[in-house]
Design an enzyme around this catalytic site. Structure first.
Site, PDB file in Angstrom:
ATOM      1  N   HIS A  68       0.846  -1.182   0.000  1.00 15.36           N
ATOM      2  CA  HIS A  68       0.000   0.000   0.000  1.00 15.36           C
ATOM      3  C   HIS A  68       0.888   1.241   0.000  1.00 15.36           C
ATOM      4  O   HIS A  68       1.922   1.255   0.654  1.00 15.36           O
ATOM      5  CB  HIS A  68      -0.881  -0.021   1.256  1.00 15.36           C
ATOM      6  CG  HIS A  68      -1.482   1.297   1.601  1.00 15.36           C
ATOM      7  ND1 HIS A  68      -1.069   2.058   2.681  1.00 15.36           N
ATOM      8  CD2 HIS A  68      -2.461   2.008   0.989  1.00 15.36           C
ATOM      9  CE1 HIS A  68      -1.790   3.167   2.726  1.00 15.36           C
ATOM     10  NE2 HIS A  68      -2.632   3.170   1.730  1.00 15.36           N
TER      11      HIS A  68
ATOM     12  N   ARG B 294      -0.179  12.554  -0.407  1.00 16.17           N
ATOM     13  CA  ARG B 294      -1.215  13.549  -0.670  1.00 16.17           C
ATOM     14  C   ARG B 294      -0.808  14.918  -0.132  1.00 16.17           C
ATOM     15  O   ARG B 294       0.012  15.041   0.778  1.00 16.17           O
ATOM     16  CB  ARG B 294      -2.524  13.111  -0.013  1.00 16.17           C
ATOM     17  CG  ARG B 294      -2.374  12.889   1.482  1.00 16.17           C
ATOM     18  CD  ARG B 294      -3.585  12.204   2.114  1.00 16.17           C
ATOM     19  NE  ARG B 294      -3.325  11.922   3.533  1.00 16.17           N
ATOM     20  CZ  ARG B 294      -2.778  10.789   3.978  1.00 16.17           C
ATOM     21  NH1 ARG B 294      -2.449   9.821   3.138  1.00 16.17           N
ATOM     22  NH2 ARG B 294      -2.540  10.615   5.272  1.00 16.17           N
TER      23      ARG B 294
END
Lengths: 290, 290
Positions: B122, B126
């Site tokens: 994963h 951001r």
């Protein structure tokens, strides 16, 4: 009846209901046809467990799991738990802000069938005592195959009729109310779809007449005990294709989403030190998110 | 650089990182050996989506999904979303109680490999803007086979070394701090077990030097882009048994539990009208709870 006598009476009933459900499921395992000839009839394995740190007595239960041939995975659990609610939960539970002590007993059932034509199902009935006392529970049908996921399908109609009979014997207003509660509760907002085809759900149920409420809760258990094994028996010998199985596995993924994202029993249980094995026994034996 | 220029710069980077990651994954698909001879090399399918009711422009993104042969299921998603936080969330987000408007852009990746020897992973980076502005993200390795689920395994060691290099180039304190944050965040309390073997996680990261923080976030993306495809390539042609696959499917169930019970991105996204398909694309293609 004293409160202690009521607790004992309810506890005895839940334990006997667990036995009756187990016997009914094992009878279905025995009755399976030639589709299952390469697998033996399944039997439940009962595992007693205790709650708490082993010093204070905080109750426990008997987890009963079946890895069978008709029932790919089924759990029928009895438990009696007691202790004090944490600060976090006191404000959320009726009667617990004055006194955090609680007592709860119940039976919960979850069944995942191997045959995609046969419905999965969930049933739970319980009695809770704080400074107040009430019953809760219900039963709902969860067909995994799209062809059966409609309230007008004959299997759903039969299931709803059984729940209605149990309700109507006690109060003509129960069924409409508890059916709607079920539809609202077992719903996946992020998918905008229901978990199954419904049934009944009730909680914090205290009409003021304990005997009547207990009798109603018994009848819900009896109704489920009668109708669900019959529906599975009706479908279990119907042949299925790989496509049917694939559709079932995908729908089971949605079922897992519901239980982990929304089911209060699951999230509440995991956060209050419940028995992880029995709480998560509701998760499907196999699921897909392709 | 003006705030608008920063947003544009970050957005351009995330979009280019999505492209680079997609190219790297497709190269792995092409390089797969004879174990995969009966399956074609997979290609990502890009699906643009927009957020909101279609009247107000609230952003959107490009969801890219791969149903491949080495990568049984992988999602690499780019998004830019903006609007106003609901009342419910304003108090929880830095700088949002004064003014509910927000802007966020990022790339998120989740990969489930077919081969149980090859790790799942994963990655997410951001940039968020309210009345404040910060970066967040990280990468973590999630081997599904028990033999690989140890921080001292050579694959885990290599992954941690790559994350450490990315951190050390910017601040000698980052790695220790962000590794611990990862270990604490990606943990299943009800199982008392970690989701994977760790990596790094950071959030609300604002050192006061936007250029430095952006460069760090870029390096985290580049480090993942380099190390993860190499680890998969190293393991993808190693034969596996049915038992290996079974162990992988069971561990994937735990992964699904984490994402649905605890992952803030998942629960936050589902409750704020995010794109359900890309949010839930993290769920494993197949999982078991036997």
């Amino acid at each position: 009846m004293s409160l202690d006598a009521r607790k004992q009476t309810a506890k005895d009933w839940f334990l006997s209901l667990q036995d009756k459900l187990i016997a009914a499921f094992e009878a279905v395992e025995d009755a399976a046809g030639p589709l299952y000839a390469d697998r033996p009839a399944g039997r439940f394995e009962r595992t007693p467990w205790t709650r708490g740190d082993g010093v204070a007595d905080e109750g426990g239960g008997v987890m009963a799991m079946l890895k069978g041939r008709v029932f790919e995975k089924a759990g029928i659990h009895f438990s009696t738990v007691y202790g004090e609610f944490s600060e976090e939960f006191r404000g959320q539970i009726p009667g617990a802000s004055e006194d955090p002590r609680f007592w709860a007993a119940g039976v919960s059932l979850i069944a995942h069938t191997r045959n995609p034509h046969a419905p999965a199902a969930h049933m739970n009935t319980r009695m809770i005592v704080t400074t107040k006392s009430w019953f809760g529970g219900g039963g709902d049908l969860n067909p995994m195959h799209p062809a059966y996921r409609d309230e007008s399908h004959e299997d759903a109609v039969a299931f709803h009729a059984a729940m209605k009979d149990a309700c109507d014997a006690h109060d003509p207003t129960y069924f409409t109310k508890f059916k709607q509660w079920c539809d609202e509760y077992f719903f996946l907002p992020h998918r905008n779809e229901p978990r199954g085809v419904g049934g009944i759900f009730y909680d914090r149920h205290d009409s003021g007449d304990w005997d009547a409420d207990f009798a109603f809760t018994q009848d819900v258990g009896r109704a489920f005990l009668d109708i669900y094994p019959r529906l599975v028996t009706k479908r279990m010998d119907q042949p299925w294709t790989d496509d049917d199985r694939e559709a079932q596995l995908i729908q089971r993924g949605r079922y897992a989403e519901y239980n982990l994202l929304y089911d209060r029993g699951t999230t509440f249980g995991l956060k209050t030190g419940g028995n992880v094995a029995s709480i998560l026994s509701s998760l499907p034996p196999e699921a897909k998110w392709p």
